[in-house]
Design a protein around this motif. Structure first.
Motif, PDB file in Angstrom:
ATOM      1  N   MET A  78      26.821  18.574  48.586  1.00  0.00           N
ATOM      2  CA  MET A  78      28.068  18.119  47.962  1.00  0.00           C
ATOM      3  C   MET A  78      27.870  16.866  47.104  1.00  0.00           C
ATOM      4  SD  MET A  78      30.641  18.828  51.117  1.00  0.00           S
ATOM      5  CE  MET A  78      32.255  18.613  50.393  1.00  0.00           C
TER       6      MET A  78
ATOM      7  N   VAL B  55      30.229  14.730  44.455  1.00  0.00           N
ATOM      8  CA  VAL B  55      30.695  13.341  44.629  1.00  0.00           C
ATOM      9  C   VAL B  55      30.440  12.566  43.337  1.00  0.00           C
ATOM     10  CG1 VAL B  55      30.377  11.199  45.919  1.00  0.00           C
ATOM     11  CG2 VAL B  55      30.254  13.378  47.113  1.00  0.00           C
TER      12      VAL B  55
ATOM     13  N   TYR C  87      34.596  15.266  44.742  1.00  0.00           N
ATOM     14  CA  TYR C  87      34.794  14.996  46.170  1.00  0.00           C
ATOM     15  C   TYR C  87      34.840  13.490  46.387  1.00  0.00           C
ATOM     16  CZ  TYR C  87      32.921  19.758  46.832  1.00  0.00           C
ATOM     17  OH  TYR C  87      32.704  21.104  46.780  1.00  0.00           O
TER      18      TYR C  87
ATOM     19  N   GLU D 262      34.157  12.890  52.149  1.00  0.00           N
ATOM     20  CA  GLU D 262      34.087  14.346  52.363  1.00  0.00           C
ATOM     21  C   GLU D 262      32.644  14.827  52.435  1.00  0.00           C
ATOM     22  OE1 GLU D 262      37.541  16.650  50.203  1.00  0.00           O
ATOM     23  OE2 GLU D 262      36.776  15.083  48.880  1.00  0.00           O
ATOM     24  N   ALA D 263      31.740  14.088  51.813  1.00  0.00           N
ATOM     25  CA  ALA D 263      30.353  14.543  51.726  1.00  0.00           C
ATOM     26  C   ALA D 263      29.435  13.790  52.685  1.00  0.00           C
ATOM     27  CB  ALA D 263      29.863  14.376  50.290  1.00  0.00           C
TER      28      ALA D 263
ATOM     29  N   ASP E 104      31.773  25.642  47.114  1.00  0.00           N
ATOM     30  CA  ASP E 104      32.660  24.681  47.770  1.00  0.00           C
ATOM     31  C   ASP E 104      32.997  25.174  49.195  1.00  0.00           C
ATOM     32  OD1 ASP E 104      34.643  22.470  47.736  1.00  0.00           O
ATOM     33  OD2 ASP E 104      36.090  24.120  47.817  1.00  0.00           O
TER      34      ASP E 104
ATOM     35  N   ARG F  47      31.850  23.103  52.451  1.00  0.00           N
ATOM     36  CA  ARG F  47      32.872  22.546  53.348  1.00  0.00           C
ATOM     37  C   ARG F  47      32.742  23.126  54.749  1.00  0.00           C
ATOM     38  NH1 ARG F  47      36.964  19.543  50.959  1.00  0.00           N
ATOM     39  NH2 ARG F  47      37.113  19.756  48.717  1.00  0.00           N
TER      40      ARG F  47
END
Ligand code: FAD
Length: 749
Positions: free
Chosen positions: A51, A55, A60, A64-65, A369, A373
């Motif tokens: 991810m 970022v 993101y 979140e990463a 994604d 996730r």
């Protein structure tokens, strides 16, 4: 958090990389009797490579990463040591750590990634920005964005390196810088370039290369293929053919090396210095040391250094560690030669590539994604993890239940003397008989003038790391002496170590006392003796003796009308560590609180006294209101508190609002009748929250208060605040009260 029970095998995981997060989870889902996992990590939040381009592109949020290793450790029952490894003493089976004593292992696994190495391009170290390892790049990129906001900031941005990382990077950096400029209404006159010595995406199909050539051209990104770089200079990249590519900021994705300390371990290395491992992931010359991820090379089946292989190494690594503990034969891991790569274009669009297969579209990005996730949820969703974990935890075994009490519960002479012998030489000032010539009791020189001050504290560990616990418990114990205006001189320690084999007990005692000594040595306080015993939970108490000049004595009573109430440290440790124990606290909040709790209050006490403190105490178990109440009762006074000035640790109020509280809160609330004014439940929880290694609370004459706060701030007590004042005196013991107004403002803490 700390669990009693017999530890027979210590598996130490060095680095919180992609493979190790799986190992933590695998052992939590299926605990192995007698095995303790310890994660040693330099960073408390570890980035997920998949991810990261998202970022950088701004798709993101950083959170979140990242995997919060503190929370993951808490829910998986892993002992967390926040420290940087700097070597391995394989003879003693110990990992050497920066700034603290080494820790012992039975089995060791290393997943520490790579270190930047820009020496291969002249001038790159001075004028370039290393992109690897990814963990440290985000901070550098934030700094670059800030510079790009300046009128004379960089406008020509270049990336060196045409692999998937480099291609995604230039596209993502471009997206974010242009979006920043658009949002802020600035001109967007940036130029971007990608320089690589071969073709871009050399390991991919020509169709994938063509797709990305089009994507780069479409976005106006200059592409320089087959252009080896000679040097990075201020304002330009010099190519081997003597041409230049103008660039104000050069991001280098090509240089990455093994951590230099690998060389001193004696472990088998590949020609580039990475740990050489076999199919079982054991290093070639030490079966007790495993390695995975970018820092390792599978000598039989070498693969590129990519997060995807670090992720895939997790399950075979966990299986083989478990098998070695059980003395079962280990299984080989042969990673796939080809893997599906989903490479984004810096927007919500991606290209899928596997061998000759290639497809692309916005739907590929959505697919990527979804995959990313889902992977992150496995390590971020701690509630789901807890729900799937086996319960209850194994009961103590029969031998543990039948251990003797009384003096038979003492720690044996051998582990005790071994642990003590590994500590640095003791401080001997004013010590006639102490630990250097142990006897039945210590004999100490009394002060030549003034009085003795004595205090004792004792509590169970609230963090898993015995060194940090020892350091904070010692700091906490000294606070009582500082609060009386005294100077601590000598200390006795009472340690309770979880029951276990002698070697494990010795190691725990050594780590704990090393933490105690780290604090006491800084304060020049001599540890002169103590008592150690086995028990269910790691616990520590210190009895501290100090001295105080008769004109320095400060009591709880003595507050004057109009005195400003000064608090030197934020509130909320009880709430934060209650949350941490349940895997609910964010690593950054806990880390900030620990840093503050490890600091000494000595200088703060001197500054407060120097500004005419009329009364002083340290805020500890009874919480701010409990301890302020004691001061008011002793002084016959009423106080007014302005909650908007009361410092609170980041995250503590939010957790209190979620209903997280220390188990002592209910008893502390018995002092609630002291309060006047309407406050909500979360505010009460903070005001009565029991503090470990809390701040000093003092009454300072109003005219000296401003100067006192300024002096404390310049002594790096950044959170110090005037939290209220004394309104009325002579109200008698029963009339003592605290009127509260305002609401907490937690910003800046
Ligand atoms: C811009 C960019 C984009 C990328 N994108 C992708 C991608 O999309 N897909 C992909 O597969 N790969 C990608 N990669 C590569 C990927 O990031 C790495 O291969 C991956 O991070 C390696 O994982 P690891 O577990 O070996 O180490 P890391 O993820 O680097 O983890 C190492 C951990 O060890 C800790 N540590 C380090 N040194 C010490 C020490 N001395 N003591 C204690 N702890 C220590 C660190 O804090 C860290 O938590 C990308 C790389 C870059 C630079």
């Amino acid at each position: 958090m700390m669990r009693a029970g017999q530890v027979r095998t210590d598996i130490v995981l060095l680095g919180g990389g992609h493979a190790h997060v799986h190992v933590l989870k695998a052992f939590a889902m299926k605990p192995e009797a007698g095995v303790r996992l310890t994660l040693v990590t330099r960073d408390l939040e570890t980035p997920y490579s998949g991810m990261l381009p998202g970022v950088i592109a701004g798709l993101y949020a950083e959170r979140e990463a990242h995997i919060d290793l503190l929370r993951l450790s808490a829910v998986t029952g892993t002992r967390l040591i926040h420290a940087e490894a700097i070597g391995i003493d394989r003879g003693q089976k110990r990992v050497l750590l920066a700034g603290r004593p080494p820790i012992a292992y039975d089995l060791l696994s290393i997943d520490v990634g790579i270190t930047p190495a820009l020496a291969h391009i002249e001038g790159a170290a001075e004028h370039g920005i290393a992109v690897k390892p990814i963990g440290s790049f985000l901070g550098k990129f934030a700094a670059l964005r800030a510079r790009c906001r300046m009128p004379d900031g960089p406008r020509r941005i270049a990336v060196i390196g045409g692999g998937a990382g480099g291609v995604e990077l230039i596209l993502s950096v471009r997206s974010h810088l242009l979006a920043d400029a658009r949002v802020e209404g600035r001109e967007t006159a940036f130029s971007f370039a990608l320089v690589t010595d071969g073709e871009i995406l050399a390991t991919h199909d020509p169709k994938v290369r063509d797709s990305f050539r089009r994507a780069l051209a479409h976005r106006g990104i200059e592409l320089h293929e087959r252009q080896p770089v000679q040097a990075v200079m201020p304002g330009a990249i010099l190519l081997k053919d003597e041409q230049t590519v103008k660039a104000d900021a050069v991001l280098v994705t090509t240089g990455a090396a093994a951590p230099p300390w690998f060389r001193s371990t004696g472990l088998a290395l590949d020609p580039d210095g990475f740990l050489a491992v076999g199919p079982s992931l054991q290093t070639l010359n030490d079966p007790d040391v495993f390695a995975a991820g970018d820092c390792a090379t599978l000598v039989e089946t070498p693969r590129e250094k990519a997060g995807v292989f670090a992720v895939r190494a997790g399950p075979p690594l966990a299986r083989n560690l478990r098998r070695l503990v059980r003395s079962e034969p280990l299984g080989p891991w042969r990673p796939q030669r080809r893997h599906l790569a989903l490479i984004s274009t810096g927007e919500r669009y991606a290209v899928a590539s596997r061998g000759a297969f290639k497809t692309e579209g916005a739907w590929v990005w959505r697919w990527k994604d979804w995959i990313d996730r889902r992977w992150m949820r496995m390590y971020q969703d701690t509630n789901a993890m807890l729900a799937r974990m086996p319960k209850p935890r194994p009961a103590p075994d029969a031998e543990e239940q039948m251990r003797c009490g009384g003096c038979a519960a003492k720690i044996g002479p051998l582990p005790l003397s071994q642990a003590l012998s590994k500590l640095p030489p003791p401080i001997v000032d004013g010590v006639l008989v102490g630990l250097e010539t142990p006897d039945d009791a210590a004999i100490l020189q009394p002060p030549t003038s003034g009085y003795l001050v004595q205090t004792v504290d004792f509590f169970r560990a609230f963090v898993d790391d015995p060194f940090v616990f020892g350091e904070i418990a010692a700091n906490h114990a000294l606070n009582d002496v500082f609060a009386m205006g005294g100077v601590p001189r000598h200390a006795l320690a009472t340690a309770v170590i979880p029951i276990g084999p002698a070697a494990k007990v010795e190691e725990a005692l050594f780590q704990l006392l090393s933490g105690v000594r780290a604090c006491l040595d800084r304060e020049h306080v001599a540890l002169v003796g103590g008592h150690s015993s086995e028990g269910m939970d790691l616990s520590l108490g210190l009895s501290v003796t100090g001295e105080v000049a008769s004109d320095h004595i400060l009591r709880k009573g003595g507050l004057g009308v109009g005195d400003a109430l000064i608090l030197t440290r934020p509130l909320g440790t009880g709430i934060l560590f209650a949350a941490a124990m349940r895997g609910l606290a964010a690593a950054a909040s806990v880390d900030d609180a620990l840093a503050e709790m490890r600091r000494s209050n000595r200088q703060a006490a001197e500054i407060l006294r120097g500004h005419g403190a009329t009364a002083m105490t340290d805020v500890s178990g009874f919480g701010l209101i409990g301890h302020l109440g004691e001061m008011l009762t002793a002084s016959g006074a009423e106080a007014e508190l302005d909650l908007s000035s009361v410092p609170v640790y980041a995250g503590a109020l939010a957790k209190a609002r979620d209903g997280v509280a220390s188990t002592l809160l209910a008893e502390n609330l018995a002092q609630l009748p002291l309060l006047r004014g309407e406050i909500d439940t979360a505010t009460k929880a903070v005001l009565f929250d029991p503090q470990t290694s809390g701040g000093l609370l003092a009454g300072i004459p109003a005219e000296a208060a401003g100067e006192c706060v300024a002096a404390l701030r310049s002594a790096r007590h950044a959170h110090v605040a005037i939290i209220g004042r004394i309104g009325k005196l002579g109200v008698g013991k029963a009339g003592a009260s605290v009127r509260v107004g305002g609401t907490f403002s937690t910003s800046g803490v």
